[in-house]
Every structure is written in structure tokens, then in C-alpha cells.
Design an enzyme around this catalytic site. Structure first.
Site: not given
Ligand code: OAD
Length: 257
Positions: A107, A123, A199, A224-225
Site C-alpha cells: 500500500v 490492496h 511475498t 525472496n530470502p
Molecule cells: P509478508 O509480511 O506476509 O511477507 C513478506 C515476505 O517478504 C516474506 O516472504 C519475507 O521472506 C520476504 N522478504 C523479507 N525481506 C525481503 C527482502 N529484503 N527481499 C525480498 N523478500 C523479502 O508480506 P506480504 O506477502 O506482502 O494484505 O503480505 C501480503 C499481505 O498480507 C499484505 O498486503 C497485507 C497482509 O495481509 C492486506 O493488507 C490486505
């Protein structure tokens, strides 16, 4: 050019042959900008809350001030951050592939700040606010700077109907904006390569998009790490931070243009 891993070379080779690449990003792509991932934003006084207590219509109905204040906290965190090399690399990728679409669950507006232009916000956008009743149509966006500064009640009230103003983001148990879903679905069906960056793949329908792309013959490259629910279908898995790996990938592409 420093030696890049074999997997980066493989990913660059796949991208070089792409005609319609798409990118799905999550909170991880903004992590190196200092934006806490969605679940990390629950720090300090917010640690006592579960996201689902703060990001749902019921939570807003129950305690509009608490929910508004949490989003104000997250907006303040965002106000201090810049796009990181991952966002900038994706903007460079769009210069090579004009049909590139970025589908983001985030967002924040860091993709926009980095210079990307074809962005689908699944979102919503935390920088935008709207009337909770969408009294002038969906969405009824409200520019907070136009409201009476003397009225410091939170949440502010809609100037049209007096209902509360809320963040223009998708909460749990809410449907996504129809146009965003349509555009994201079309991009996933059309793409021949999908980069899935940062993600966990825990939230649908965003997490279904890589599966849809794969069903339509796309090659899936995950950055993704850690492992995610998408990892099992990734053709190439680049394990590491996006801020390091995406610039490397784009540099190999540019050098061997
Ligand atoms: P998450 O917090 O669920 O996941 C973050 C991901 O980023 C994880 O898989 C980490 O391993 C990865 N990560 C962390 N540091 C990183 C880096 N430096 N480079 C690459 N990857 C890295 O976040 P999202 O998957 O985006 O929804 O969560 C999806 C949704 O969950 C959000 O949009 C929100 C929440 O519910 C709504 O608000 C509707």
C-alpha cells in the site's frame, strides 16, 4: 561486471526471451527501504494487536480511532522512506519491457517514486483516504489537506456526508477493487515470465496469480530470502534480498543486451 551466480544468469536468459513479463511484489520489496513488512508493523504499542484486529471493517466499526491511529502510524513510517535498489531495478526493467506490469500487494507508493508507471495496487494505497460510506461513488476519495485543520478529531469526518473517513486500503474480509483484480488477472494470464518478489504468498487472491501465470505457460522466477507458498512452483528461486538480486539481474540483462 562481477561474476553473478549461475541462477542469476539463468533468470536473465529467461527474461531476455520474454515479451510480456509481469511482476508480483509484496512487503519484502519495500523491506530494504526500512518499511516494516505488514506483520512487522506491529511493533511497540501495536505489538499487542493482531493485524486482523486492526485491518478489518469490524475493527474500524468497533474502534475507528484505534484503526485510524494505526494507519497514521504506518503512514508516518512511510513518510520517512525512499525507494530501494529493488524498486529502482524494476523501474529500469520497465524501460526495457514497455508492456511490463507490476502487480503489488503493498500500500506504499515506492514503485511510483522509483519511476515505474504500470502499477496495479491490489490492496489500495495508504496515502489515500476515502469516505467510509463512499457517499459520492466508489471510492469517494477525501483529500485530508482540504479538511478543517481546527477539527483534529480522528478519524476525520467526510465533508460530504459526515460519516468517518478511512484509509483507502483493502482490509481483511473485504473484496479487492474490481478493476485491480481484472487488470492483475489479465496481466497474469498474458505474461510469459512472472517475477515474484518479496511475498509470503499467504494472502489470496494475490497468491493465486503466480499459479494462474504458470497455468498459462509462464516461467516463474521467485526472489525472496525465505521460502514462501509460491516457492514450490518457482522455476528459478533466487534466495536473497531483492535489493541485491534485482539490480544484479537487471545488470546482467543490460550488459548482454
Ligand atoms: P509478508 O509480511 O506476509 O511477507 C513478506 C515476505 O517478504 C516474506 O516472504 C519475507 O521472506 C520476504 N522478504 C523479507 N525481506 C525481503 C527482502 N529484503 N527481499 C525480498 N523478500 C523479502 O508480506 P506480504 O506477502 O506482502 O494484505 O503480505 C501480503 C499481505 O498480507 C499484505 O498486503 C497485507 C497482509 O495481509 C492486506 O493488507 C490486505
Amino acid at each position: 561486471m562481477t561474476e553473478y551466480g549461475e541462477l542469476i544468469q539463468q533468470a536473465a536468459h529467461v527474461l531476455r526471451g520474454a515479451r510480456h513479463p509481469a511482476v508480483l511484489t509484496g512487503a519484502g520489496v519495500s523491506q530494504e527501504s526500512g518499511v516494516p513488512t505488514f506483520r512487522e508493523a506491529l511493533d511497540g504499542l501495536w505489538a499487542q494487536y493482531d493485524p486482523e484486529e486492526l485491518a478489518t471493517p469490524m475493527a474500524f466499526q468497533r474502534n475507528p480511532k484505534l484503526v485510524w491511529d494505526w494507519y497514521a502510524h504506518r503512514r508516518a513510517l512511510l513518510g520517512a522512506v525512499q525507494p530501494n535498489p529493488a524498486h529502482l531495478a524494476l523501474a529500469r526493467l520497465e524501460q526495457r519491457f514497455s508492456s511490463l506490469r507490476i502487480i503489488t500487494q503493498n500500500v506504499d507508493d515506492l514503485h511510483e517514486q522509483a519511476g515505474s508507471t504500470h502499477i496495479i495496487h491490489l490492496h489500495g494505497n495508504i496515502a489515500r483516504s476515502k469516505c467510509v460510506a463512499n457517499c459520492q461513488g466508489n471510492p469517494t476519495l477525501i483529500d485530508l489537506t482540504t479538511l478543517d485543520p481546527a477539527d483534529d478529531e480522528t478519524p476525520p469526518k467526510c465533508p460530504h456526508c459526515g460519516e468517518f473517513v478511512r484509509p483507502d486500503v483493502v482490509w481483511f474480509h473485504e473484496v479487492l477493487p474490481a478493476h485491480a483484480i481484472q487488470d492483475a488477472t489479465a496481466a497474469a494470464q498474458r505474461c510469459d515470465v512472472m517475477l515474484v518478489v518479496g511475498t509470503s504468498g499467504l494472502v489470496s487472491p494475490a497468491s493465486t496469480l503466480p499459479h494462474l501465470a504458470k497455468q498459462h505457460g509462464a516461467t516463474i522466477i521467485e526472489i525472496n530470502p525465505a521460502a514462501s507458498t509460491i516457492s514450490p512452483i518457482a522455476d528459478i528461486k533466487l534466495t536473497g534480498p531483492a535489493g541485491l538480486l534485482l539490480p544484479q539481474l537487471v545488470e546482467v540483462l543490460d550488459v548482454e543486451a
